[in-house]
Design an enzyme around this catalytic site. Structure first.
Site, PDB file in Angstrom:
ATOM      1  N   GLY A  96       6.289 -12.892  35.182  1.00 55.23           N
ATOM      2  CA  GLY A  96       7.304 -13.049  34.143  1.00 55.23           C
ATOM      3  C   GLY A  96       8.728 -12.694  34.549  1.00 55.23           C
ATOM      4  N   TYR A 139       3.724  -0.849  20.059  1.00 53.85           N
ATOM      5  CA  TYR A 139       4.682  -1.553  20.923  1.00 53.85           C
ATOM      6  C   TYR A 139       6.115  -1.229  20.499  1.00 53.85           C
ATOM      7  CZ  TYR A 139       7.061  -5.265  23.521  1.00 53.85           C
ATOM      8  OH  TYR A 139       7.906  -5.962  24.376  1.00 53.85           O
TER       9      TYR A 139
END
Ligand SMILES: NC(=O)c1ccc[n+]([C@@H]2O[C@H](COP(=O)([O-])OP(=O)(O)OC[C@H]3O[C@@H](n4cnc5c(N)ncnc54)[C@H](OP(=O)(O)O)[C@@H]3O)[C@@H](O)[C@H]2O)c1
Length: 308
Positions: A29, A172
């Protein structure tokens, strides 16, 4: 919107010859895109990856673009963080705390921390403080727009591991809020120690990477598969805010993100952060808690000496 900044691209990266960078989570990524651009600009880049085989495979895709090497680093294991840092010799110009996991099912790190907080924040907290005596220029930590999701994420100081109240999204957003508070307090400590080293943060907007594929919810994974095709930018565009924070002359504690609608895509520019991410008292409290959990303190004397 600042049109000058929005047009910023990898072609604007100044010559990085003679500089060394570490990029965590570099095999995938945003990480591999960051590696490629820094290496192309002349830096020596160390890919810090939890699986050296995947690291070498990623490195092979950018070899020939500059000087790169692969080293093992598992942020979910403090012993591995110590091993990586104690093996470091010489100066390190740039540390990019990029690795991360998002919305994963409940799990714990080797040391028993909730996995998202443990990997995204505590692992990078320990790594940064252990490497600080070597760092000469800056630390860039990759946060997320999730730090200010609806529901006003906050740090669960009374239950940092979210024991008995785990939610993938809460974990998160807490970890990404922690990335920003960490940057704030690190910058404060560096300045107080008289160090020229800067701490900055960045976020990529929405970038199509492997991040979304590990989500605990099949429904969210399906939604994000579509979003990755129609909304997201690619990993190269998503890495631009990180690269901008890494090479431009910005004040410490700056936060860089995309300048487009909802900060989801676009060119890199300075962006705002939530009130929770700007609170110095929370930043100090999180720092103290992180020192206690990891057993890794801020290396005050070494950083002061470094700053002379
Ligand atoms: N993509 C987005 O839209 C987006 C938006 C906001 C913020 N971000 C942030 O951007 C950063 C990079 O994510 P990405 O989108 O590039 O996702 P990605 O493609 O999944 O890359 C994440 C990287 O982190 C590594 N990693 C995970 N756990 C690790 C551990 N314990 N130790 C060392 N490395 C570990 C992964 O390694 P493996 O390959 O071995 O799993 C991978 O290399 C993350 O911090 C994420 O929160 C991304």
């Amino acid at each position: 919107m600042n049109m000058t900044q929005s047009k910023w691209s990898v072609g604007d990266i100044p010559d990085q010859s003679g500089r060394t960078a570490v990029v965590t989570g570099a095999n995938s990524g945003l990480g591999i895109a960051t590696v490629e651009s820094l290496a192309r600009a002349g830096a020596h880049v160390v890919l810090a990856v939890r699986d050296p085989r995947r690291g070498e495979a990623a490195a092979a895709t950018v070899r020939g673009q500059g000087s790169i090497e692969v080293r093992r680093l598992d942020l979910a294991d403090l012993a591995s963080v110590h091993e990586f840092a104690t093996g470091w010799q010489g100066d390190l110009d740039l540390l990019i705390n990029n690795a991360g996991v998002m919305n994963i099912p409940e799990a714990t790190t080797k040391d028993g921390f909730e996995m998202q907080f443990g990997t995204n924040h505590l692992g990078h907290f320990a790594l940064t403080n252990l490497l600080l005596p070597h760092i000469t220029d800056r630390v860039v930590t990759v946060s997320s727009g999730a730090h200010k999701m609806p529901g006003s994420p906050y740090i669960h100081f009374d239950n940092l591991n979210l024991t008995g109240e785990y939610s993938p999204i809460t974990a998160y957003s807490q970890s990404k809020l922690a990335n920003l508070l960490f940057t704030l307090e690190l910058q404060r400590r560096l300045a107080a120690a008289g160090s020229p080293v800067r701490a900055l943060a960045a976020h990529p907007g929405w970038a199509a990477t492997n991040l979304q594929g590990h989500d605990s919810s099949a429904l969210r994974r399906a939604f994000m598969r579509v979003g990755n095709r129609v909304i997201a930018q690619d990993n190269k565009a998503g890495a631009l805010p990180t690269l901008y924070a890494a090479v431009e002359d910005l004040p410490g504690a700056s936060y860089v993100g995309p300048d487009g609608f909802g900060e989801m895509r676009g060119g890199p520019t300075l962006v705002g952060r939530s009130a929770a991410a700007s609170d110095p008292a929370s930043a100090r409290r999180l720092w103290m808690a992180s020192e206690e959990l990891t057993g890794v303190p801020f290396p005050e004397p070494a950083v002061s000496v470094r700053g002379q």
